[in-house]
Design an enzyme around this catalytic site. Sequence first.
Site, short mmCIF file in Angstrom:
data_model
loop_
_atom_site.label_atom_id
_atom_site.label_comp_id
_atom_site.label_asym_id
_atom_site.label_seq_id
_atom_site.Cartn_x
_atom_site.Cartn_y
_atom_site.Cartn_z
CE LYS A 31 28.25 -1.19 10.07
NZ LYS A 31 26.91 -1.57 10.49
CB SER B 119 -0.89 -0.02 1.24
OG SER B 119 -1.37 1.28 1.46
C1 FAD Z 1 14.53 2.74 14.37
C2 FAD Z 1 14.96 1.63 13.48
C3 FAD Z 1 16.24 1.61 12.95
C4 FAD Z 1 16.64 0.54 12.15
N1 FAD Z 1 17.92 0.51 11.67
C5 FAD Z 1 18.33 -0.59 10.98
C6 FAD Z 1 19.66 -0.69 10.51
O1 FAD Z 1 20.48 0.21 10.67
N2 FAD Z 1 20.02 -1.82 9.85
C7 FAD Z 1 19.15 -2.85 9.62
O2 FAD Z 1 19.54 -3.88 9.07
N3 FAD Z 1 17.87 -2.73 9.99
C8 FAD Z 1 17.44 -1.64 10.67
N4 FAD Z 1 16.14 -1.55 11.05
C9 FAD Z 1 15.19 -2.58 10.59
C10 FAD Z 1 14.80 -2.28 9.14
O3 FAD Z 1 14.22 -1.01 9.04
C11 FAD Z 1 13.81 -3.34 8.65
O4 FAD Z 1 14.30 -4.61 8.93
C12 FAD Z 1 13.64 -3.24 7.15
O5 FAD Z 1 13.34 -1.96 6.77
C13 FAD Z 1 12.55 -4.18 6.68
O6 FAD Z 1 11.28 -3.69 7.03
P1 FAD Z 1 10.02 -4.46 6.46
O7 FAD Z 1 10.13 -4.49 4.99
O8 FAD Z 1 9.95 -5.76 7.17
O9 FAD Z 1 8.80 -3.56 6.95
P2 FAD Z 1 8.24 -2.15 6.39
O10 FAD Z 1 9.30 -1.28 5.83
O11 FAD Z 1 7.44 -1.60 7.53
O12 FAD Z 1 7.28 -2.54 5.21
C14 FAD Z 1 5.99 -3.02 5.43
C15 FAD Z 1 5.23 -3.02 4.12
O13 FAD Z 1 3.98 -3.64 4.32
C16 FAD Z 1 2.98 -2.84 3.73
N5 FAD Z 1 1.71 -3.08 4.43
C17 FAD Z 1 1.48 -3.11 5.76
N6 FAD Z 1 0.16 -3.33 5.99
C18 FAD Z 1 -0.44 -3.43 4.79
C19 FAD Z 1 -1.79 -3.63 4.36
N7 FAD Z 1 -2.77 -3.75 5.23
N8 FAD Z 1 -2.02 -3.68 3.04
C20 FAD Z 1 -1.04 -3.56 2.13
N9 FAD Z 1 0.25 -3.34 2.47
C21 FAD Z 1 0.54 -3.29 3.79
C22 FAD Z 1 3.49 -1.42 3.89
O14 FAD Z 1 2.84 -0.53 3.03
C23 FAD Z 1 4.95 -1.64 3.54
O15 FAD Z 1 5.10 -1.65 2.14
C24 FAD Z 1 15.72 -0.48 11.84
C25 FAD Z 1 14.41 -0.43 12.33
C26 FAD Z 1 14.03 0.60 13.16
C27 FAD Z 1 12.63 0.63 13.69
#
Ligand code: FAD
Length: 503
Positions: free
Chosen positions: A81, A42
């Site tokens: 890094k 989304s």
């Molecule tokens: C403060 C912080 C610092 C960080 N720093 C690091 C770092 O330095 N190094 C590292 O390796 N990791 C780091 N991380 C972790 C890293 O950000 C995540 O592991 C990485 O971005 C993967 O996120 P994700 O894709 O799992 O989730 P998200 O980026 O949250 O993506 C979720 C996706 O799901 C979709 N979605 C959710 N609900 C729905 C729905 N109902 N319908 C349709 N789509 C939906 C959203 O739109 C989005 O596209 C950090 C995290 C935090 C919180």
Amino acid sequence: MTAKKQVKNIVIVGGGTSGWMTAATLSNQFKDKAVNITLIESSKMGTIGVGEATIPTLRRFYSKLGFSDIDVLKATNATCKLGIEFKGWSGDDSSFIHPFGLFGQEVNSVPFHHYFHKLKQSGDATPFSDYSLGVNLAKNNKFFQPTTSPKNQLEIFDWALHFDAGLFGKLMRDYSKANGVTLIDSKICHVDLSKEDGAITALHLENTTTVTADLYIDCSGFSGLLIEQAMKTGYEDWSEYLVCDTAVAVQSELVGEPIARTVAHAQKAGWQWQIPLQTRMGNGIVYSSQFISEDEATTAMLSNIDGKISQEPRSFSFTPGRRKKAWNKNCIAVGLASGFLEPLESTSIALVETAVEKIAEFLQQPDYGQEEADKFNYAMAQEYERVRDFIILHYKLNGRTDSPMWQHCRDLAIPQTLSDKMAAFKANGELKRLPWEIFGNDSWLAIYDGLNYAPASYDNSIDKFSNAFLTEQLTLMRSGIKKNVKNSQTHADFLRQYCGFRG
Ligand SMILES: Cc1cc2nc3c(=O)[nH]c(=O)nc-3n(C[C@H](O)[C@H](O)[C@H](O)COP(=O)(O)OP(=O)(O)OC[C@H]3O[C@@H](n4cnc5c(N)ncnc54)[C@H](O)[C@@H]3O)c2cc1C
């Protein structure tokens, strides 16, 4: 044994870093096979928009997709890094670097640190860090790509990237779409579960369509839309070991030349990160809300930033831990949907990589059964626990006295796996390596030494060597490293020469 389920349609939910990394790997694997991959995201909801520091496994991940280091450095405004500098973890003026590389060189098959500790116990005050090429390149802001045929262990180091996570996501998205992944931009409003076994049967979208698949990969972020909200899989909460539960992130202008290391600077009730990109600085503070308010933590963080702030600070709450089963029936959680550990050692994206690699391995046929799910759950649980222990180590050994949080962290009970490791090292420098560890022995040595945790004894088979002989050997090691550092180019020049850096 249960019958295997054939996989013809895979749906990935979420278009953050984890969703697109999963799509890229699986679309590469199934290029010539009749497996359809659809990713639902989304754009209105967006992604978490943080996660910029990585560890070297990332480079192995993208090279399997055919990307070179220079491709990725250029496409994501990345810097190199060499490790993480921990400032203030043993008191305000303290500092050490955890490098991606080795310390010293074995002599007669006995690891280097035994020699180091023998000489240290005889009064030699040379720092452990003098024996690491990675540390000394990082300290001096130098960089070169390590040789693929090192003459000895002293030349061995590794590196990772600080990148713009949005641009990395785009790189993975373009690659996946070129490999035939179908993108649906719509919010999922409802998830249907089977009345018989609780598996997912359909996803209902805001655009009124219904999507079904043989396998659902939940990359929906902290909400765990499928694995938790729908399937109620359960979460193992590790707050008893790790007290930090909030982060505030902000970007700022880059001041000076980008450094080739992440900085993790201990603060009153948490720590502040600095992640340099070619075009800006990523900053943030991770803290325990039991010990400091968001206002106080944010004010302290902002006061430590040199460059102009370029966006409003954003805050994130989290519970350290992992999903009880990352693979539950026909759903696999990857990324934040599967668990979270604070970014002290930049491990979240690495845990995405290992999950995706395992999924690709288990789906080679492509089919799966309970056996694959059990193996995946076992391995992921182990990997999360090993990273958890490594992170706890930093807090357990901290030497700060400026706030009750740090004393509290020293007093907290630690997992048995960690206390066994620490006891073995304390006794005679033994490094107990457990299966599924992401961090190798030299990483543990870096933290032990950096936080002043020394063994009482060493491998006494080395007593046959005189101190004079060892002093000579170790002096040679240090001078080899110094020469290598002196002859290399600066990190900024490397970026200018190969990656279009204009600073
Ligand atoms: C403060 C912080 C610092 C960080 N720093 C690091 C770092 O330095 N190094 C590292 O390796 N990791 C780091 N991380 C972790 C890293 O950000 C995540 O592991 C990485 O971005 C993967 O996120 P994700 O894709 O799992 O989730 P998200 O980026 O949250 O993506 C979720 C996706 O799901 C979709 N979605 C959710 N609900 C729905 C729905 N109902 N319908 C349709 N789509 C939906 C959203 O739109 C989005 O596209 C950090 C995290 C935090 C919180």
